[in-house]
Design a protein around this motif. Sequence first.
Motif, short mmCIF file in Angstrom:
data_model
loop_
_atom_site.label_atom_id
_atom_site.label_comp_id
_atom_site.label_asym_id
_atom_site.label_seq_id
_atom_site.Cartn_x
_atom_site.Cartn_y
_atom_site.Cartn_z
N ARG A 160 0.83 -1.21 0.00
CA ARG A 160 0.00 0.00 0.00
C ARG A 160 0.86 1.26 0.00
O ARG A 160 0.55 2.23 -0.70
CB ARG A 160 -0.91 -0.01 1.22
N GLN A 161 1.95 1.24 0.79
CA GLN A 161 2.83 2.40 0.83
C GLN A 161 3.50 2.65 -0.52
O GLN A 161 3.60 3.78 -0.99
CB GLN A 161 3.89 2.21 1.90
N LEU A 162 3.97 1.56 -1.15
CA LEU A 162 4.63 1.70 -2.45
C LEU A 162 3.65 2.13 -3.53
O LEU A 162 3.99 2.96 -4.39
CB LEU A 162 5.30 0.37 -2.83
N LYS A 165 3.07 5.66 -3.28
CA LYS A 165 4.33 6.41 -3.34
C LYS A 165 4.59 7.17 -2.04
O LYS A 165 5.00 8.34 -2.03
CB LYS A 165 4.31 7.39 -4.53
N ARG A 166 4.32 6.47 -0.94
CA ARG A 166 4.55 7.04 0.38
C ARG A 166 5.70 6.30 1.04
O ARG A 166 5.51 5.28 1.70
CB ARG A 166 3.28 6.95 1.24
N TRP A 167 6.90 6.75 0.83
CA TRP A 167 8.07 6.11 1.40
C TRP A 167 8.32 6.63 2.81
O TRP A 167 8.18 7.81 3.08
CB TRP A 167 9.29 6.37 0.53
N SER A 168 8.69 5.73 3.71
CA SER A 168 8.98 6.13 5.09
C SER A 168 10.21 5.37 5.58
O SER A 168 10.60 4.35 5.00
CB SER A 168 7.79 5.84 6.00
N ALA A 169 10.78 5.87 6.67
CA ALA A 169 12.01 5.27 7.19
C ALA A 169 11.79 3.82 7.64
O ALA A 169 12.68 2.98 7.52
CB ALA A 169 12.54 6.10 8.36
N VAL A 170 10.58 3.53 8.16
CA VAL A 170 10.32 2.18 8.65
C VAL A 170 10.39 1.15 7.53
O VAL A 170 10.70 -0.03 7.77
CB VAL A 170 8.94 2.12 9.35
N MET A 171 10.16 1.58 6.31
CA MET A 171 10.18 0.64 5.18
C MET A 171 11.58 0.16 4.86
O MET A 171 11.75 -0.86 4.18
CB MET A 171 9.53 1.28 3.95
#
Length: 277
Positions: A160-162, A165-171
């Motif tokens: 869902r994040q990819l 296009k919502r990249w975060s440090a936890v990924m």
Amino acid sequence: MPGSTWFYDAILYIYALSLLFSFSDMATKNRSAKRMGTGLLAFVWLLQTVFIASRMYEHQYVPVMTMFEALFFYCWVLVTISIMMNFFLKRLDLLVFLVNVAAFAILAINIFSDPSVTPISQQWEARDELVFIHITLAIASYAAFMIAALLSGMYLFMHRQLKGKRWSAVMTRFPSLDRIEGYTYRAVLIGVPLLIASVALGIAKIVLDGDTRLLADAKVLSSLFSIAVYAFYLLQRVTANQTGPMLAFWNLAAFTAAVINFLVFNMYSGFHHWIWM
């Protein structure tokens, strides 16, 4: 036997500290915190092993014959697996953390409940080897299924994040989607044969006891249904008929069926009723 309150409290407090250090590592990539968390987790495993070994010595059977013992043993299996994953698999810190959060919650609820529980059935002796193997195989299968479910949750979150296009440090703590899906498949591939073998031994015990009416018991039927749902997931995975997100969804649905089988149908079973809380 270490059965006093302080022993259980020590396990929970040390386990909680281990989770705090692990969370610190997850949030700040603190390697020292990770080493401390892993060391405390190993100590928790040692205390759990002492409890199981002392129970075996005192009662002359592997302690899985009551709900309290079985859940304690289940948490020990989860801790064992998480330690092995921590050492032998890379970039699975988040999964290890989630497994231990789940194991801690189950262990805490189990310890704070009444440990004076009754055996699985008054008709089955505690030293019955067939029953022992049946229970331990079921516990191992549920451990594999929980890990697979957590992996599926990670897959859906990352997908869902990819996609958004919502990249975060936890990924950065996640393996690739392909690796997560591969780990999920392997975990289910381990869990399903274990559950099939466990159910087969349970059915064999019913047949040997001569009460074939129990073959239509709610617990037996729900266990077969759980196997069928996981078999459907494996079929979809092998034939490549579903996308990764749909496979993750089906795996979570199968785990839900397995949890309902454990929590609900034990209460309606004519021979598998465990008194816990």
